[in-house]
Motif scaffolding. Structure first.
Motif, short mmCIF file in Angstrom:
data_model
loop_
_atom_site.label_atom_id
_atom_site.label_comp_id
_atom_site.label_asym_id
_atom_site.label_seq_id
_atom_site.Cartn_x
_atom_site.Cartn_y
_atom_site.Cartn_z
N ARG A 91 0.82 -1.36 0.04
CA ARG A 91 0.28 -0.20 -0.03
C ARG A 91 0.61 1.04 -0.20
N LEU A 92 1.95 1.66 0.22
CA LEU A 92 2.87 2.56 0.80
C LEU A 92 3.51 2.82 -0.74
N PHE A 93 3.81 1.59 -1.16
CA PHE A 93 4.62 1.76 -2.74
C PHE A 93 3.59 2.26 -3.20
N HIS A 99 5.09 8.94 -2.53
CA HIS A 99 5.93 8.79 -4.48
C HIS A 99 6.17 10.96 -3.94
N GLY A 100 5.51 11.88 -3.47
CA GLY A 100 5.65 13.34 -2.99
C GLY A 100 6.05 13.15 -2.54
N THR A 284 3.79 12.24 7.13
CA THR A 284 3.28 10.97 6.52
C THR A 284 2.84 9.99 7.95
N MET A 285 4.25 9.58 8.07
CA MET A 285 4.06 8.70 9.32
C MET A 285 3.51 9.35 10.76
N SER A 299 4.18 2.11 11.13
CA SER A 299 5.79 1.74 11.52
C SER A 299 6.32 1.06 9.97
N ALA A 300 5.22 0.44 8.97
CA ALA A 300 5.78 0.54 7.94
C ALA A 300 6.78 1.35 7.28
#
Length: 336
Positions: A91-93, A99-100, A284-285, A299-300
């Motif tokens: 999901r993250l990638f 990407h931004g 974002t985290m 965490s990812a």
């Protein structure tokens, strides 16, 4: 008259103690091995507290983050149970926001290497010259670095305010009303404004770093180059710049690692907006971890940040700073 026998008045001479006899029945190799083990035990006794703290404060959080990144978890109700494997990373990638974040981080890195570090180097060389008030200038340029990121963010959020901000007021005063902007609310100006604040905040640190490196260069080298007919630019290019190489490489390393971890200044100034235009991976985290309580996904992100930092650090030390580290090891070996 009472006479005392000389043998009773003389003090017995102190005899040197005999050395402790070696352990009987042990060969010399066993004795050396016992002494070596005793030395290792002494070293371990002093190193163990630091290793325990390092494990609790560094290794354990990394392991916990890697573990929780495999789950869908909101951080409540004990340990996570909804195992989803690498779905958080997938999901993250695939996320446009991520990407931004990568583009914003790369932009800040490039601008730092092209603008911030050369500016700090130029000021360091300038303030290394003899001039009146040199110490005052050094203090003034270094002072912004002493301020906390929160204070800096609040200060510049007022300066860059579209209505009452000092920046737009100055533009109005000089007749440049057409240049007025909502600096932190416009996607086209938020990143330049953010980088300007970062440059004001951090260039003093790099200036002091370069100044220390410049003062470590013997003056005799410049004088010898001048005698050989080298001008100011040639002295800088062929003498000063090569000898400042290790300091410049360290500054670039710190700049990149700091960009990957950039959070507090961005959060106070823009919160990552508008529309994720100034968001970084750390922001974002924080958004997903503490605002949306998606601890597994956050965490990812933290794992990806750690991996990127580790890969860059190892590659940088291996290929860029290899000569510097080899020189340090050789020098230490020569003084043993």
């Amino acid at each position: 008259m009472h006479m005392t026998h000389p043998a009773l008045t003389e003090r017995p001479e102190k005899r040197p103690r005999a050395a402790a006899p070696p352990a009987r029945g042990l060969p010399p190799a066993a004795i050396r091995r016992r002494r070596r083990l005793k030395g290792l035990a002494t070293v371990a006794l002093f190193v163990l507290p630091a290793l325990v703290l390092y494990g609790l404060l560094v290794l354990a959080p990394i392991a916990i983050a890697a573990y929780t990144s495999m789950f869908r978890w909101n951080g409540l109700g004990g340990w996570p149970e909804d195992f989803i494997g690498f779905d958080n990373f997938t999901r993250l990638f695939a996320s446009d926001v991520f990407h931004g974040d990568l583009r914003n981080g790369l932009l800040i890195v490039v601008l730092s290497l092209v603008i911030q570090l050369p500016l700090a180097l130029g000021l360091a060389l300038l303030l290394n010259q003899r001039m009146r008030g040199r110490a005052v200038y050094r203090l003034l340029f270094f002072a912004p670095y002493v301020l906390s990121e929160v204070i800096t963010g609040v200060l510049f959020s007022l300066i860059l305010s579209p209505e009452i901000g000092l920046a737009n007021q100055i533009l109005r005063a000089v007749g440049l009303e057409e240049l007025e902007r909502a600096w932190l609310a416009d996607p086209t100006t938020v990143m330049p404004a953010l980088f300007a604040v970062m440059t004001w905040k951090y260039f003093g640190f790099y200036m002091i770093l370069f100044l220390a490196g410049r003062q470590g260069i013997p003056r005799e080298l410049g004088e010898a180059a001048s005698i050989d007919g080298a001008g100011t630019w040639q002295q800088f290019r062929h003498v000063t710049l090569p000898l400042l190489g290790p300091t410049i490489r360290i500054a670039a390393f710190l700049s990149v690692i700091g960009t990957i971890q950039l959070f507090d200044l961005v959060w106070v100034l823009t919160g990552g907006g508008p529309d994720h235009a100034s968001e970084t991976m750390a922001v974002t985290m924080f958004q997903f971890g503490f605002k949306r309580t998606q601890i597994g996904y956050a965490s990812a992100i933290s794992v990806v940040m750690f991996v990127l930092s580790m890969i860059f650090a190892l590659a940088y030390l291996r290929f860029v700073m290899r000569r510097d580290t080899q020189g340090a090891v050789t020098t230490m070996g020569d003084h043993r």
